[in-house]
Write a protein that holds these residues in place. Sequence first.
Motif, PDB file in Angstrom:
ATOM      1  N   PRO A  10      36.391 -37.148 -41.614  1.00 17.78           N
ATOM      2  CA  PRO A  10      35.036 -36.774 -41.178  1.00 17.78           C
ATOM      3  C   PRO A  10      33.981 -37.689 -41.812  1.00 17.78           C
ATOM      4  O   PRO A  10      34.158 -38.201 -42.919  1.00 17.78           O
ATOM      5  CB  PRO A  10      34.876 -35.336 -41.683  1.00 17.78           C
ATOM      6  CG  PRO A  10      36.255 -34.844 -41.920  1.00 17.78           C
ATOM      7  CD  PRO A  10      37.080 -36.049 -42.288  1.00 17.78           C
ATOM      8  N   LEU A  11      32.896 -37.866 -41.108  1.00 17.45           N
ATOM      9  CA  LEU A  11      31.819 -38.746 -41.548  1.00 17.45           C
ATOM     10  C   LEU A  11      31.313 -38.392 -42.941  1.00 17.45           C
ATOM     11  O   LEU A  11      31.032 -39.274 -43.746  1.00 17.45           O
ATOM     12  CB  LEU A  11      30.663 -38.673 -40.538  1.00 17.45           C
ATOM     13  CG  LEU A  11      29.467 -39.573 -40.783  1.00 17.45           C
ATOM     14  CD1 LEU A  11      29.864 -41.039 -40.725  1.00 17.45           C
ATOM     15  CD2 LEU A  11      28.377 -39.283 -39.767  1.00 17.45           C
ATOM     16  N   GLU A  12      31.227 -37.112 -43.241  1.00 16.12           N
ATOM     17  CA  GLU A  12      30.654 -36.709 -44.523  1.00 16.12           C
ATOM     18  C   GLU A  12      31.522 -37.081 -45.720  1.00 16.12           C
ATOM     19  O   GLU A  12      31.078 -37.013 -46.859  1.00 16.12           O
ATOM     20  CB  GLU A  12      30.315 -35.219 -44.527  1.00 16.12           C
ATOM     21  CG  GLU A  12      31.419 -34.307 -44.107  1.00 16.12           C
ATOM     22  CD  GLU A  12      31.448 -34.007 -42.618  1.00 16.12           C
ATOM     23  OE1 GLU A  12      31.912 -32.909 -42.285  1.00 16.12           O
ATOM     24  OE2 GLU A  12      31.067 -34.839 -41.785  1.00 16.12           O
ATOM     25  N   SER A  21      23.493 -40.706 -39.122  1.00 14.50           N
ATOM     26  CA  SER A  21      23.706 -39.564 -38.241  1.00 14.50           C
ATOM     27  C   SER A  21      22.704 -39.653 -37.093  1.00 14.50           C
ATOM     28  O   SER A  21      21.515 -39.420 -37.274  1.00 14.50           O
ATOM     29  CB  SER A  21      23.520 -38.257 -39.028  1.00 14.50           C
ATOM     30  OG  SER A  21      23.767 -37.155 -38.206  1.00 14.50           O
ATOM     31  N   VAL A  33      28.072 -33.033 -35.634  1.00 14.58           N
ATOM     32  CA  VAL A  33      28.082 -33.809 -36.878  1.00 14.58           C
ATOM     33  C   VAL A  33      26.714 -33.781 -37.572  1.00 14.58           C
ATOM     34  O   VAL A  33      26.643 -33.496 -38.775  1.00 14.58           O
ATOM     35  CB  VAL A  33      28.552 -35.263 -36.625  1.00 14.58           C
ATOM     36  CG1 VAL A  33      28.416 -36.104 -37.874  1.00 14.58           C
ATOM     37  CG2 VAL A  33      29.992 -35.276 -36.132  1.00 14.58           C
ATOM     38  N   ARG A  36      26.324 -30.402 -39.183  1.00 19.06           N
ATOM     39  CA  ARG A  36      27.214 -30.231 -40.336  1.00 19.06           C
ATOM     40  C   ARG A  36      26.659 -30.951 -41.558  1.00 19.06           C
ATOM     41  O   ARG A  36      26.635 -30.410 -42.663  1.00 19.06           O
ATOM     42  CB  ARG A  36      28.591 -30.781 -39.975  1.00 19.06           C
ATOM     43  CG  ARG A  36      29.718 -29.928 -40.384  1.00 19.06           C
ATOM     44  CD  ARG A  36      31.094 -30.369 -39.945  1.00 19.06           C
ATOM     45  NE  ARG A  36      31.340 -31.792 -39.913  1.00 19.06           N
ATOM     46  CZ  ARG A  36      31.687 -32.466 -38.819  1.00 19.06           C
ATOM     47  NH1 ARG A  36      31.801 -31.860 -37.665  1.00 19.06           N
ATOM     48  NH2 ARG A  36      31.926 -33.756 -38.882  1.00 19.06           N
ATOM     49  N   PRO A 113      29.410 -42.237 -36.885  1.00 17.68           N
ATOM     50  CA  PRO A 113      30.362 -41.800 -35.861  1.00 17.68           C
ATOM     51  C   PRO A 113      30.074 -42.540 -34.557  1.00 17.68           C
ATOM     52  O   PRO A 113      29.088 -43.272 -34.450  1.00 17.68           O
ATOM     53  CB  PRO A 113      30.022 -40.313 -35.703  1.00 17.68           C
ATOM     54  CG  PRO A 113      28.529 -40.305 -35.902  1.00 17.68           C
ATOM     55  CD  PRO A 113      28.239 -41.368 -36.942  1.00 17.68           C
TER      56      PRO A 113
END
Length: 184
Positions: A10-12, A21, A33, A36, A113
């Motif tokens: 995941p991006l985080e 983002s 995303v 989140r 992303p």
Amino acid sequence: MIRLRIDPQPLETASCIVTVSMFAEEDIPLAGVPGRIDGLLSGQASHQIAEGRLTGAWGSQALLATRGRLESDYVLFAGLGSVKKITAPTIAVRTEEIVQRVLKLSASTLAMPVFQPSGTRAKYERLASETVNGALRGGDNFPYDIDITVCEPDPSRYNALVAVAERSAFRRAEGRELSVEIIV
């Protein structure tokens, strides 16, 4: 040299200086995303939206410190405009400009992303291609080495993103040296 990294996490969780983002005007309140990541930052982006400082319009952006809540040091919430005006080629141009903005901050590592507008009928491969190629063009004119990570935790889309990255590397006729790292 540009190092393009394709990551299934995941991006985080991406280790970088700036996490990007992207979202459209219609994506407010933030979901997916961006939502989140905003949640992990205790709603800092939502607070910016409520105060009218972040709108989702093209050019609207907020650079927020993560204070250790994500792997990156900062998150750039970047508005892309109205979904009605976002086409696949628009994603490439806007991604290129966003990457240039991040690099002007002297951030040599960034993660993002593939932007997927809500309600789009564009195929994922096309969106991934435009995102990756826009990011690579954004890094072409910077004199220092940069790392660009593109995250895709959805296993059904990850292989398509890998194929896009490989095609981008082999079709790249000009510009800076490029290395591609595929995380499995």
